[in-house]
Scaffold this active site. Structure first.
Site, PDB file in Angstrom:
ATOM      1  N   LYS A  22      -6.840  -9.149  13.527  1.00 39.33           N
ATOM      2  CA  LYS A  22      -6.977  -9.450  12.094  1.00 39.33           C
ATOM      3  C   LYS A  22      -5.682  -9.171  11.349  1.00 39.33           C
ATOM      4  CE  LYS A  22      -8.885  -6.309   9.177  1.00 39.33           C
ATOM      5  NZ  LYS A  22      -8.073  -6.068   7.971  1.00 39.33           N
ATOM      6  N   ASN A  23      -5.081  -8.016  11.615  1.00 39.68           N
ATOM      7  CA  ASN A  23      -3.910  -7.620  10.824  1.00 39.68           C
ATOM      8  C   ASN A  23      -2.643  -8.399  11.179  1.00 39.68           C
ATOM      9  OD1 ASN A  23      -5.491  -5.867   9.450  1.00 39.68           O
ATOM     10  ND2 ASN A  23      -4.593  -3.984  10.279  1.00 39.68           N
ATOM     11  N   CYS A 117      -8.769   0.877  -3.631  1.00 37.21           N
ATOM     12  CA  CYS A 117      -9.919   0.609  -2.780  1.00 37.21           C
ATOM     13  C   CYS A 117     -10.430   1.944  -2.275  1.00 37.21           C
ATOM     14  CB  CYS A 117      -9.564  -0.320  -1.636  1.00 37.21           C
ATOM     15  SG  CYS A 117      -8.399   0.401  -0.503  1.00 37.21           S
ATOM     16  N   ARG A 122      -3.388   2.745  -3.013  1.00 39.92           N
ATOM     17  CA  ARG A 122      -2.674   1.648  -2.350  1.00 39.92           C
ATOM     18  C   ARG A 122      -1.822   0.789  -3.297  1.00 39.92           C
ATOM     19  NH1 ARG A 122      -6.570  -0.887   2.209  1.00 39.92           N
ATOM     20  NH2 ARG A 122      -4.643  -1.425   3.225  1.00 39.92           N
ATOM     21  N   ASP A 308      -5.728   3.428  11.539  1.00 41.96           N
ATOM     22  CA  ASP A 308      -6.897   2.571  11.753  1.00 41.96           C
ATOM     23  C   ASP A 308      -7.742   2.996  12.958  1.00 41.96           C
ATOM     24  OD1 ASP A 308      -6.238   1.121   9.539  1.00 41.96           O
ATOM     25  OD2 ASP A 308      -5.559  -0.661  10.601  1.00 41.96           O
ATOM     26  N   ARG A 400     -15.712  -7.309   8.245  1.00 43.70           N
ATOM     27  CA  ARG A 400     -14.371  -7.721   7.830  1.00 43.70           C
ATOM     28  C   ARG A 400     -13.377  -7.605   9.001  1.00 43.70           C
ATOM     29  NH1 ARG A 400     -11.983  -4.570   3.434  1.00 43.70           N
ATOM     30  NH2 ARG A 400     -10.365  -6.028   3.984  1.00 43.70           N
TER      31      ARG A 400
HETATM   32  C1  UD1 Z   1      -1.848  -2.274   6.710  1.00 36.06           C
HETATM   33  C2  UD1 Z   1      -3.087  -2.637   7.478  1.00 36.06           C
HETATM   34  C3  UD1 Z   1      -4.083  -1.486   7.464  1.00 36.06           C
HETATM   35  C4  UD1 Z   1      -3.419  -0.220   7.981  1.00 36.06           C
HETATM   36  C5  UD1 Z   1      -2.125   0.066   7.235  1.00 36.06           C
HETATM   37  C6  UD1 Z   1      -1.345   1.236   7.804  1.00 36.06           C
HETATM   38  C7  UD1 Z   1      -3.225  -5.028   7.169  1.00 36.06           C
HETATM   39  C8  UD1 Z   1      -3.921  -6.180   6.537  1.00 36.06           C
HETATM   40  N1  UD1 Z   1      -3.676  -3.810   6.867  1.00 36.06           N
HETATM   41  O1  UD1 Z   1      -2.232  -2.049   5.362  1.00 36.06           O
HETATM   42  O2  UD1 Z   1      -5.185  -1.839   8.299  1.00 36.06           O
HETATM   43  O3  UD1 Z   1      -4.300   0.860   7.808  1.00 36.06           O
HETATM   44  O4  UD1 Z   1      -1.269  -1.092   7.285  1.00 36.06           O
HETATM   45  O5  UD1 Z   1      -1.069   1.035   9.140  1.00 36.06           O
HETATM   46  O6  UD1 Z   1      -2.313  -5.196   7.959  1.00 36.06           O
HETATM   47  N2  UD1 Z   1       2.516   2.063  -0.078  1.00 36.06           N
HETATM   48  C9  UD1 Z   1       3.210   2.321  -1.228  1.00 36.06           C
HETATM   49  N3  UD1 Z   1       3.743   1.266  -1.926  1.00 36.06           N
HETATM   50  C10 UD1 Z   1       3.610  -0.025  -1.495  1.00 36.06           C
HETATM   51  C11 UD1 Z   1       2.922  -0.273  -0.302  1.00 36.06           C
HETATM   52  C12 UD1 Z   1       2.382   0.790   0.393  1.00 36.06           C
HETATM   53  O7  UD1 Z   1       3.353   3.465  -1.653  1.00 36.06           O
HETATM   54  O8  UD1 Z   1       4.120  -0.929  -2.174  1.00 36.06           O
HETATM   55  C13 UD1 Z   1       1.927   3.197   0.686  1.00 36.06           C
HETATM   56  C14 UD1 Z   1       0.390   3.071   0.814  1.00 36.06           C
HETATM   57  O9  UD1 Z   1      -0.257   3.603  -0.312  1.00 36.06           O
HETATM   58  C15 UD1 Z   1       0.145   3.886   2.063  1.00 36.06           C
HETATM   59  C16 UD1 Z   1       1.404   3.628   2.901  1.00 36.06           C
HETATM   60  O10 UD1 Z   1       2.380   3.105   2.018  1.00 36.06           O
HETATM   61  O11 UD1 Z   1       0.102   5.256   1.752  1.00 36.06           O
HETATM   62  C17 UD1 Z   1       1.192   2.630   4.019  1.00 36.06           C
HETATM   63  O12 UD1 Z   1       0.585   1.457   3.513  1.00 36.06           O
HETATM   64  P1  UD1 Z   1       0.892   0.031   4.129  1.00 36.06           P
HETATM   65  O13 UD1 Z   1       1.576   0.184   5.442  1.00 36.06           O
HETATM   66  O14 UD1 Z   1       1.521  -0.825   3.095  1.00 36.06           O
HETATM   67  O15 UD1 Z   1      -0.580  -0.511   4.404  1.00 36.06           O
HETATM   68  P2  UD1 Z   1      -1.118  -1.998   4.221  1.00 36.06           P
HETATM   69  O16 UD1 Z   1      -0.046  -2.980   4.549  1.00 36.06           O
HETATM   70  O17 UD1 Z   1      -1.821  -2.114   2.924  1.00 36.06           O
END
Ligand code: UD1
Length: 427
Positions: A22-23, A117, A122, A308, A400
């Site tokens: 999925k990711n 969420c 996030r 995850d 999902r």
């Molecule tokens: C993706 C995965 C999710 C997984 C996560 C971490 C998908 C669709 N989802 O989520 O399943 O749990 O990676 O491996 O691929 N952050 C910031 N600012 C930003 C973006 C992120 O501070 O602009 C922080 C987030 O709050 C979190 C950390 O960075 O604490 C990691 O998040 P991120 O790697 O971005 O997760 P996702 O891409 O949302």
């Protein structure tokens, strides 16, 4: 609202084919917006998030059609809409991944601002800051991220990310694919899904190198041509079935998977006392008749232990001998399954981002509620190990991320069924 009814206590035994990731699929679907020629994406998992992504691509003017149940043809050649509406973004945060492609292709995008969420706030600041460094002007208006590129085309930039973010790395990589000049992303995420996206972009004519390291170099090209790409196997689905084998003291072989993407998890499973055997595209875990020990672990960006897989290994620890500390370092609010596991007789205390799990001899079935996707996987694993019946409520979370979960578990000998209920959610 569906529920899963699970009668646990029997060891799982058998073989299960793993679906596409999925990711990896979600960013690859967003990347289809970059291509001027049609693309075909193979090995897409049949999941609600994929359906939402297809709806989003169509809302953006792309033509989508299924070649088979897992192969989607996307033609974004004449796609000209730039608004990702609230109704779709609210269903799936990963919709933010169309921001980079829209800006790169059209110089304009309006994407509903994703809210918080269940697992935490996030933010998307890293996505926005990186795009600004590439020449975008961004404002938040009426709940939407409204972005334009005054120069008409994004330009390459040197971007250092102060937090490792999978989504921001993907968004910026896609934007940079069509920008003028070279973009370097430092402290990039190294997840296998990043490598899969880079391989896909390159197959469609982009020039991305360094994927899998913490420095990505992207030389922008004028256009992506299109082509065919097969999505990588889902490492989290793989790990979930292996964890289920552990908790039930069974034996499961996962096939159509990639053992190289799951090393940190397999190490912990072996440390706990499971026997793990790997082949080129399969992993078998045997824990029949074994006493398993609870294992400490800490989640962190790849190649460390994935957030995850945290709830699934917590469920395994809950049934093991001894006690273990789990540190969640990625998301603020991702230990929520602990309370529900305690309703099944687990002994887990949570303080801040740390959970102390004391293994118990036997979990007992109970009605429990899924709070998010991976938390629900942990509850299903605990239910499979527990004596008696567990009813897992709010199964839409699990749908999902897991394709035909009950069918796949039934194939391994689990007693699990789905019940449709009319009752609306109560929160
Ligand atoms: C993706 C995965 C999710 C997984 C996560 C971490 C998908 C669709 N989802 O989520 O399943 O749990 O990676 O491996 O691929 N952050 C910031 N600012 C930003 C973006 C992120 O501070 O602009 C922080 C987030 O709050 C979190 C950390 O960075 O604490 C990691 O998040 P991120 O790697 O971005 O997760 P996702 O891409 O949302």
């Amino acid at each position: 609202m569906d529920q899963l009814i699970i009668r646990g206590g029997a060891p799982l035994d058998g073989e299960v084919a793993i679906s596409g990731a999925k990711n990896a699929a979600l960013p690859i679907l967003a990347a289809a917006l970059l291509a001027e020629q049609p693309v075909v994406i193979d090995n897409l998992p049949a999941l609600n998030d994929i359906t939402t992504s297809v709806d989003l691509l169509e809302a953006l003017g792309a033509h989508c059609g299924w070649d088979s149940s897992h192969a989607l043809r996307v033609d974004a050649g004449r796609a000209d809409k730039v608004v990702a509406p609230y109704e779709l973004v609210v269903k799936m945060r990963a919709s933010i991944l169309v921001l980079g492609p829209l800006l790169a292709r059209h110089g304009r995008a309006e994407v509903s601002f994703p809210g918080g969420c269940a697992i935490g706030s996030r933010p998307v600041d890293l996505h926005l800051r990186g795009l600004e460094m590439m020449g975008a002007v961004i404002e938040i208006d009426g709940g939407y991220i409204k972005a334009t590129v005054p120069a008409g085309r994004l330009h390459g930039s040197h971007i250092l990310m102060d937090v490792v973010s999978v989504g921001a790395t993907e968004n910026l990589m896609m934007a940079a694919a069509l920008a003028s000049g070279q973009t370097v992303i430092e402290n990039a995420a190294r997840e296998p899904e990043i490598v899969d996206l880079a391989n896909c972009l390159n197959a469609w004519g982009a020039k991305v190198s360094g994927a899998g390291s913490n420095q990505l170099v992207i030389d922008g090209v004028a256009a992506l041509t299109g082509g065919r790409y097969t999505v990588m196997p889902d490492r989290i689905e793989t790990g979930t079935f292996l964890a289920a084998a552990m908790a039930t003291r069974g034996r499961v072989r996962t096939t159509h998977t990639d053992p190289t993407t799951l090393e940190a998890v397999l190490i912990k499973m072996q440390e706990a006392g499971a026997e793990v055997t790997i082949g080129a595209d399969w992993i078998e875990l045997d824990s029949r008749g074994r006493e398993l020990r609870a294992v400490d672990f800490r989640t962190a960006p790849y190649p460390a232990f994935p957030t995850d897989m945290q709830s699934q290994l917590m469920a395994v620890n809950a049934t093991a001998t001894g006690s273990a500390m789990i540190h969640e370092t990625i998301f603020e609010n991702r230990l929520m399954q602990a309370q529900e596991l305690n309703r099944m007789g687990a002994k887990i205390t949570v303080e801040g981002h740390t959970a102390l799990v004391k293994g118990v001899a036997q979990l007992r079935g109970a009605p429990v509620r899924a709070s998010d996707l991976r938390a629900s996987a942990g509850l299903v694993i605990a239910a499979l190990a527990a004596s008696g019946e567990t009813v897992v409520d709010r199964v839409y979370h699990i749908d999902r991320g897991y394709e035909r979960i009950e069918e796949k578990l039934q194939g391994l000998g689990a007693t699990i069924s789905r019940r449709h209920t009319a009752a609306p959610p109560t929160d």
